[in-house]
Design an enzyme around this catalytic site. Sequence first.
Site, mmCIF file in Angstrom:
data_model
loop_
_atom_site.group_PDB
_atom_site.id
_atom_site.type_symbol
_atom_site.label_atom_id
_atom_site.label_comp_id
_atom_site.label_asym_id
_atom_site.label_seq_id
_atom_site.Cartn_x
_atom_site.Cartn_y
_atom_site.Cartn_z
ATOM 1 N N CYS A 26 81.663 22.800 62.124
ATOM 2 C CA CYS A 26 80.936 23.927 62.679
ATOM 3 C C CYS A 26 79.533 23.887 62.087
ATOM 4 O O CYS A 26 79.057 22.815 61.725
ATOM 5 C CB CYS A 26 81.654 25.247 62.377
ATOM 6 N N HIS A 575 74.512 32.932 62.108
ATOM 7 C CA HIS A 575 75.859 32.518 62.523
ATOM 8 C C HIS A 575 76.497 33.670 63.272
ATOM 9 O O HIS A 575 76.889 34.680 62.684
ATOM 10 C CB HIS A 575 76.696 32.143 61.298
#
Length: 653
Positions: A26, A575
Amino acid sequence: MAYEEIAKIIVDGVGGRKNVNSVVHCTTRLRFKLKDDDKAKTDVLKDTDGIVTVVQSGGQYQVVIGNKVADVYKAVLSELGMDEQEASSDEATGSLLDRFVDLISGIFAPALGYMAATGMIKGLAALCLSMGWLSDKSGTYLILNALGDSFFYFLPVMLGYTASLKFKVSPFLGMVLGATLVYPTIVGMNPATLAAGGAKPLFTLFAGSIFASPVYDTFLGIPVIMMNYTSSVIPIILAVWFASKVNKLTEKYIPESTKVFLVPFTNLLISIPVTLLVIGPISTWASNAVGAASIALINFSPILAGLVIGGLWQVLVMFGLHWGLIPIAILNMASGADPMLVLTFACSWAQIGAVLAITMRTKNEKLRGLGISAFITGIFGITEPAIYGITLPRRKPFIISCIGGALGGAIIGMFGSKGYQMGGMGVFALPSYINPNGGIGMPFWGTIIGALIGFIVGLVLTLMFGISKEDLVEEKVAVATPAGNVAVDTEEVDDLDTENLSVLEDISSPLNGEIIPLEKVKDEVFASKAMGPGIAIQPADGNLYAPADGKVEMIFPTGHAIGISTSNGAQIMVHLGMDTVQLDGKFFETHVKKDDEVKKGQLLISFDLEEIQKAGYDMETPIVVTNFKDYQVVEPLKNSGAIKVGDEILELK
């Protein structure tokens, strides 16, 4: 250290090529699925330059890298001798237990919010009825009870949807299967209902055994053993799994021009009869056997069961293993009441008892502030800040909280307490333990007594044995300097005169929403500020804007994260949400690409906030300064309250 060198250390540290089932990444970390986690050299990896930390959670071995994770990932693939498709394959990942946990969590997680909400409403209705505030004939009670019951009555439809996402078939396929199981005519064919109406069975299968089943109807001459599928769990999960296999065959052999209607037609025509004729009866028998076994364990020794389940519950939650008990609890509740999950009620109270002890004794102001917030959220059953931020790093307080949970669970078991619906957490779970027929009695009070015992044990034992010497020392503050992080006494920090340092840059909010202190987010890597200091925001809408003029250094293909280098040199990472990488780009749309120049307030990413939350994902959004070592101070300008796009949120000195 070069990426190739880090990759060699990582591959060796996770046990070598033969120990790796899959690896993806990620925005900050490599996510491995290993054959044997015990072969990993966690301490070596944590001490390696270029690796922030290592996290083991949910069957994944996560190596946190930071901004350069994509480059390290490529080097790791080269070292493993895999391409991206081979590396991302999640077939046969881990043990059967790991795969079972992944399956159950993947199916139940998206539904838990509404499951808890409707359970709380049903508990509220039960409380109003037991206290005499409402009559069981009043419209208010009937509506509240219907709302509370609805989710559980139509549970096969809900799980049909989530299971279809897990097994990668159309959600409508799963929903049709679930709707068929709770269709009024099918419900009316339940043997208990037919027998109550005076109907006579055609014959009885397996007569004289524990599986004796009266048959009232047939399908194409085949006996149909009807069951009551409302509130059921296992039948729909197996039905969707079977339908996913049928779907592959129909997709393969049916011509492209007719797939749009012939694939669902053929699939349903095969899957539904097989579900009613085979899967339903067998899975229901198995479910009943599991439920009976759990009840037998409680009946054998509820005190012993409370000790074991209450003591291990927090460990199970940490590793995601608690999901295996959820279907059993629902099965038990479908039969009237569940005596198992109630045994865990004392655990969160034991946890916050330990947190309160540390908060009372510590001289570290930062730890005290974290302790106060963790204590408050723990009252409402949210214990992640307490576990990951306070007790687990200190070990002894965490062990003590498990002891408190065990003793509290034993008390709850001794009183014969039970849960009657899936309610909320913490104090919001209390209405779930009120007997809708018997009202508030000693079993309910036993639950409260058990929670008090857990809290007192956590508090007292931590005060006696769980306070470390470091927590009794005057606070040390980590100050970011160009040379790195330096720990100094608070008096020395005053000498630095950080108040009068020149402001190098202000970072504005990229979102509309509510500010959350970074240490309170549910991801321990961000909460610990391992990726850098900053704040978090709970978005109010689905638009992310540029926090400053600058350049897009990184934008993840799934659209859930972006990195920007501002014109003044700050490196900002945003994020969007927790674990949203698992959505694989669904509900996200990017409006910029890597290396684009952007202006403050420019739209970067749009996302469907409502759909992401419906899918069960938390949208807490960390905004961190990853090159914080280039500054002496990175200071949030607000720690709570509403925030609008363009408002200043961080000051860099």
